[in-house]
Structure formats: C-alpha cells, structure tokens
Design an enzyme around this catalytic site. Structure first.
Site, PDB file in Angstrom:
ATOM      1  N   ALA A   1      45.477  56.494  71.103  1.00  0.00           N
ATOM      2  CA  ALA A   1      45.822  56.993  69.743  1.00  0.00           C
ATOM      3  C   ALA A   1      45.088  56.394  68.864  1.00  0.00           C
ATOM      4  CB  ALA A   1      47.396  56.805  69.632  1.00  0.00           C
ATOM      5  N   ASN A   2      44.855  56.974  67.554  1.00  0.00           N
ATOM      6  CA  ASN A   2      44.118  56.656  66.389  1.00  0.00           C
ATOM      7  C   ASN A   2      42.767  56.025  66.648  1.00  0.00           C
ATOM      8  OD1 ASN A   2      46.434  56.909  64.802  1.00  0.00           O
ATOM      9  ND2 ASN A   2      47.501  55.136  65.847  1.00  0.00           N
ATOM     10  N   ARG A   3      42.108  56.445  67.693  1.00  0.00           N
ATOM     11  CA  ARG A   3      40.770  56.012  68.238  1.00  0.00           C
ATOM     12  C   ARG A   3      40.851  54.401  68.578  1.00  0.00           C
ATOM     13  NH1 ARG A   3      40.822  60.876  67.980  1.00  0.00           N
ATOM     14  NH2 ARG A   3      39.229  62.102  67.244  1.00  0.00           N
ATOM     15  N   LEU A   4      42.024  54.076  69.094  1.00  0.00           N
ATOM     16  CA  LEU A   4      42.001  52.696  69.422  1.00  0.00           C
ATOM     17  C   LEU A   4      41.864  52.597  71.132  1.00  0.00           C
ATOM     18  CD1 LEU A   4      44.722  51.116  67.011  1.00  0.00           C
ATOM     19  CD2 LEU A   4      42.180  51.077  66.916  1.00  0.00           C
TER      20      LEU A   4
ATOM     21  N   ARG B   1      41.128  65.618  67.992  1.00  0.00           N
ATOM     22  CA  ARG B   1      42.716  65.620  68.792  1.00  0.00           C
ATOM     23  C   ARG B   1      42.692  64.104  68.995  1.00  0.00           C
ATOM     24  NH1 ARG B   1      42.661  64.751  74.462  1.00  0.00           N
ATOM     25  NH2 ARG B   1      40.497  65.301  75.426  1.00  0.00           N
TER      26      ARG B   1
END
Length: 212
Positions: free
Chosen positions: A188-191, A8
C-alpha cells in the site's frame, strides 16, 4: 486517454524477512506453487533480457522448462537473436511478472548451455507439431509472408512423414545460473517490499531488504 492518472493500490499482502526461505530456489518454488494455485495463466512465462555486442538490450517472453539449485532452464533456436546476443554477452536477466498476486521476481545471472542429452529429452517430450515447427522456423530471420512459413512447416511435415523427428543441430537449451534474485511484493502507498538474495564466492546466499 489520461494514462498518467491510471493507478491502483497494492493490497494483497506484504513480505517480511521472517517469511523468506533460506535460498532463492526455495522461495521461488513456494511462490510458483502459489501462483499456480491462484490460477494464473502461463505461470512459467518469463521475460528474458539480453544485450548484444554493441550493448543494445532486447527482451522477449520465453517459457521456463526447469529449475533447480543450478539455475533456470529454457529452450530455443540456437541461431535466434537471443542466442546470438548470449554468445556475445552471457549476462542476462529474467523477470517473472506475476501481477495477479502483485509479485515480481527478477533473476540476474549468466547463461550456460544445457547438455545435448537434456535438450534431446526435452525435445522428444514436445508435441509432434512443435517439433516440426522447430525445424521449419529460421527464428529471427526475415520472412516474406505467413504463407512461406506455413509452406516450410508442410515441407518438414512431409520430410519426416510421421516418423521420429530428431533434435535439430540448431536447437537447444540454456540454463541461467543466478548470482542474485529479487523478490518484489506490492504494498500500500507504494511502500513495496523488496528482498534480494546475493550469492558469494562459496555459493552461500545472503539477503538484503531494498527500498521500494
């Protein structure tokens, strides 16, 4: 179950350096207040990681029972597995897994015993059955059955017979004195946003952003 496809996005918000408090204690207090306000169950639950003399790590959930500029306090049986580990190696880590707000806090530090007076004060604040359970449980030792544990509890209940339950000699508390504390906020985006506070020899704190 294709668990490698479970994922997610983390979209609840970021964390910027300008938002950080001057010390990790202040930042911890703010996040704890926000977690409590959000309704997270067991907000003081934390994973305590220890390592024994052979270097084998182990983890378990304990409850935070106090915190201040000196560190994070919890209580336990002084003959337990965790206590034996900490006697061999006082370097420990704490993890607060506040997934509801997509946050984690990791504490790195060294344990010190709390005073007997503090342990007595906390023990006396516990419900009576919790006090009796502390006497009944030979924590981390082999147990033949649930019935044996219940029998030990009933024996302690009869022994004190409604009177005051003293603090056991084998029960007390520890304070984790931190030398670094990391605050992790999902992104978001694993950042993800990660900041670590590190203490110098004078006790002053510096802050560094880490790559996610």
């Amino acid at each position: 179950m294709e668990i490698d496809q479970w994922r997610r996005e983390y979209l609840l918000g970021g964390l910027r350096r300008s938002e950080l408090k001057p010390t990790p204690l202040e930042q911890f207090r703010q996040w704890l207040e926000e977690v409590v306000k959000a309704g997270l169950k067991d907000p003081t639950a934390m994973c305590l990681a220890t390592a024994d003399a052979a270097g084998q790590p182990s983890q378990r959930i304990v409850l935070l029972k106090g915190f201040d500029e000196c560190g994070f306090v919890f209580y336990t049986n002084l003959q337990s597995k965790k206590a034996r580990d900490m006697a061999d190696n006082p370097q420990v880590s704490l993890l607060f897994p506040w997934h509801l707000l997509e946050r984690q806090i990791i504490v790195y530090g060294q344990v010190q015993p709390v005073s007997r007076e503090d342990a007595i004060a906390y023990f006396q604040s516990r419900p009576l059955d919790s006090q009796l359970a502390a006497w009944a449980s030979h924590q981390s030792q082999p147990l033949s059955s649930r019935e044996e544990l219940q029998k030990q509890f009933e024996e302690e209940k009869a022994r004190f017979d409604g009177g005051e339950v003293p603090l056991p000699e084998f029960w007390g508390g520890y304070r984790v004195v931190p030398h670094s504390v990391e605050f992790w906020q999902g992104g978001a985006n694993r950042l993800h946003d990660r900041f670590v506070y590190c203490a110098d020899d004078s006790g002053s704190w510096s802050v560094q952003r880490l790559s996610p």
